[in-house]
Write a protein that holds these residues in place. Structure first.
Motif, short mmCIF file in Angstrom:
data_model
loop_
_atom_site.label_atom_id
_atom_site.label_comp_id
_atom_site.label_asym_id
_atom_site.label_seq_id
_atom_site.Cartn_x
_atom_site.Cartn_y
_atom_site.Cartn_z
N SER A 111 44.80 48.29 41.40
CA SER A 111 43.52 48.19 40.70
C SER A 111 43.07 46.74 40.54
CB SER A 111 43.63 48.84 39.32
OG SER A 111 44.62 48.20 38.55
N SER A 112 43.81 45.78 41.10
CA SER A 112 43.46 44.37 40.99
C SER A 112 42.92 43.84 42.31
CB SER A 112 44.68 43.54 40.57
OG SER A 112 45.09 43.83 39.27
N ARG A 113 41.94 42.95 42.19
CA ARG A 113 41.42 42.25 43.35
C ARG A 113 41.54 40.76 43.10
NH1 ARG A 113 35.61 44.74 44.70
NH2 ARG A 113 35.42 44.61 42.43
N ILE A 114 42.05 40.03 44.08
CA ILE A 114 42.29 38.60 43.94
C ILE A 114 41.32 37.82 44.82
CG2 ILE A 114 44.00 36.74 44.11
CD1 ILE A 114 44.81 38.77 42.09
N SER A 115 40.72 36.79 44.25
CA SER A 115 39.87 35.88 45.02
C SER A 115 40.15 34.46 44.58
CB SER A 115 38.39 36.24 44.83
OG SER A 115 38.04 36.19 43.46
N THR A 116 39.56 33.50 45.28
CA THR A 116 39.79 32.09 44.98
C THR A 116 38.47 31.41 44.67
OG1 THR A 116 41.71 32.01 46.46
CG2 THR A 116 40.70 29.91 45.89
N HIS A 166 40.85 46.89 36.35
CA HIS A 166 40.24 47.92 35.52
C HIS A 166 41.32 48.68 34.77
CE1 HIS A 166 36.09 47.59 37.13
NE2 HIS A 166 36.74 47.14 38.21
N CYS A 167 41.09 48.96 33.50
CA CYS A 167 42.03 49.69 32.65
C CYS A 167 41.43 51.04 32.30
CB CYS A 167 42.32 48.88 31.38
SG CYS A 167 43.48 49.67 30.25
N ASP A 168 42.23 52.10 32.38
CA ASP A 168 41.73 53.45 32.12
C ASP A 168 41.75 53.80 30.63
OD1 ASP A 168 44.41 53.72 31.68
OD2 ASP A 168 44.75 55.27 33.19
N ARG A 169 41.88 52.78 29.76
CA ARG A 169 41.86 53.01 28.32
C ARG A 169 40.67 52.28 27.71
NH1 ARG A 169 47.01 52.20 29.96
NH2 ARG A 169 48.63 53.69 29.33
N THR A 170 40.26 52.74 26.55
CA THR A 170 39.28 51.98 25.77
C THR A 170 40.01 50.86 25.04
OG1 THR A 170 39.56 53.32 23.77
CG2 THR A 170 37.93 54.07 25.40
N LEU A 171 39.27 49.90 24.52
CA LEU A 171 39.89 48.83 23.73
C LEU A 171 40.63 49.41 22.53
CD1 LEU A 171 37.12 46.08 23.75
CD2 LEU A 171 39.44 45.84 24.65
N LYS A 200 37.64 51.05 29.78
CA LYS A 200 36.85 52.27 29.97
C LYS A 200 35.61 52.30 29.07
CE LYS A 200 38.63 56.21 28.62
NZ LYS A 200 39.49 57.43 28.55
N CYS A 201 35.70 51.64 27.93
CA CYS A 201 34.59 51.63 26.97
C CYS A 201 33.52 50.59 27.32
CB CYS A 201 35.12 51.35 25.57
SG CYS A 201 35.98 49.76 25.44
N GLY A 202 33.78 49.80 28.37
CA GLY A 202 32.85 48.74 28.72
C GLY A 202 33.26 47.39 28.19
#
Length: 440
Positions: free
Chosen positions: A13-18, A106-111, A149-151
């Protein structure tokens, strides 16, 4: 042994850029020379995380969040550089515009679900990076943006301590948020005026410093080798508990003459020192280290480790049996600065040796004046929670004292105390503080 991150295979679920500086330096690549404190702290990593609700990040895309970083790196020439070694073996930073890494997750939980399940834990919200094995290719900084998930959003920084202290790391993210808000970045940062710490005549020593220890590293990585499972937990001390602690400490002494004003940091440190001595019994710390530094960098100040002050306190009695007020007095009045001796040790071997600072002894780190709430804002809003951990802490443990969000509109003071300790001792500490003081 110390655990290593999986550097090359980020989670699905992670994307790495520079991100690199907006203005290439080309043939003007410079060199940033490391001072003795930079070298001492090279095996440690500072990891602050800021949590924002959905309203604070409304309208932001990952492109919007990354864009200020290009301008920011124009100011921080060495942050986007890479480690090299001189012919003598001493490390330095080549300012070659290699850039910093940006991770998006991205996390599948709300804060709310995250805080309920994990408290203020930063695990998974900071990219787990260390320098090595190929130092010439290892980024010094990772910034991780995690969408909930909650934004909501968390902003996690992994900052190699060799670049500067915790206040420098906090200021880096603060500058990023200011540019994001549309403020024009300064043309340059000025080098801080670092003065050597004042040393009282009765504390001058030429003995080998005990605030640091030579250590083994994990393979070719800049990471100390641990022989215990060092775990992390953040305790929350409410304003009511702080008041109770201050009152209880004041009532332990009848001597009101020459009373020195004490800080929450000193009182909290004394409490935790006493608890750890009782837990370790005969092996309890007879030596502790106090780490302080200039509170917040001046406006547009270059990052530095030059303001760190490491002091030792030695006792020849069981600190677990004495009153908290006595330990407060020792922390306030009896600490002995060791910076001058540490400088001689590092420069004596030309900066080639590996040392551990945090966790060489039980260490207390004063971050309670850190501007981690007002200093970083998105859409004009403060983080709802902020925390900071250190990576690479040794087996003797370290305790960070940080500010916490205000409890109410009256501005009641609170503290977050983040502890790094062998897991078995940490569990005992949770029981002791919870049972005796209601601190969890």
């Amino acid at each position: 042994m110390g655990s290593l991150p999986d550097l090359d295979t980020p989670s699905p679920s992670s994307r790495i850029s520079t991100v690199v500086p907006a203005t290439p330096r080309g043939e003007e690549n410079g060199v940033y020379h490391l001072n003795y404190m930079d070298v001492l702290t090279k095996l440690h990593y500072i990891r602050p995380v800021y949590f924002f609700n959905s309203e604070a990040v409304q309208g932001f895309s990952i492109s919007d969040l990354k864009k200020p970083m290009f301008l920011l790196l124009d100011l921080y020439s060495h942050v986007s550089g890479r480690i090299r070694r001189s012919e003598s073996g001493r490390p330095f930073i080549k300012c070659n515009d290699a850039g910093v890494r940006i991770a998006e997750s991205h996390c599948d939980r709300t804060l709310q679900e995250w805080f309920h399940e994990n408290g203020n834990s930063v695990d998974g919200l900071v990219h787990d990076h260390v320098l090595g094995p190929a130092l010439a290719f290892s980024p010094l900084v990772f910034v991780k943006f995690t969408w909930f998930k909650c934004g909501g959003l968390s902003v996690g920084l992994s900052w190699a301590h060799v670049l500067g202290d915790a206040f420098s790391a906090f200021n880096f993210i603060s500058k990023w948020s200011q540019i994001l808000a549309g403020q024009a970045p300064p043309k340059s940062l000025h080098m801080p005026n670092v003065l050597k710490p004042q040393i009282s005549p009765n504390s001058i020593t030429e003995n080998l410093p005990i605030s640091i220890k030579r250590t083994n590293i994990v393979g070719e990585y800049w990471l100390t080798a641990n022989y215990n499972d060092v775990a992390t937990h953040s305790f929350h001390i409410t304003s009511k508990q702080l008041h109770h602690l201050v009152t209880a400490t004041s009532n332990q002494t009848s001597d009101t003459t020459n009373k020195v004003k004490t800080s929450y940091f000193e009182i909290i440190s004394a409490l935790f020192w006493k608890c750890m001595t009782n837990i370790r019994e005969d092996f309890g710390p007879k030596v502790v280290t106090i780490c302080t530094c200039k509170s917040n960098p001046a406006e547009n100040e270059f990052p530095t480790n030059g303001f760190l002050v490491l002091s030792k306190i030695e006792v020849n009695f069981s600190s677990g049996k004495c009153e908290i007020s006595k330990l407060v007095e020792l922390i306030t009045e009896k600490k002995i600065v060791e910076n001058h001796v540490m400088e001689k040790v590092v420069e004596g071997d030309e900066g080639k040796e590996d040392f551990i600072v945090y966790g060489a002894n039980l260490m207390f780190v004063d971050l309670e004046e850190a501007n981690i709430y007002d200093g970083v804002k998105l859409n004009g809003q403060k983080p709802i929670v902020a925390n900071c951990t250190f990576h690479g802490v040794g087996d003797q443990g370290a305790i960070l004292v940080l500010p916490a969000p205000e409890e109410n509109k009256d501005g009641g003071s609170r503290r977050i105390v983040t502890v790094f300790m062998p897991r078995e001792e940490l569990n005992q500490l949770k029981d002791k503080l919870g049972g005796e003081w209601g601190i969890h």
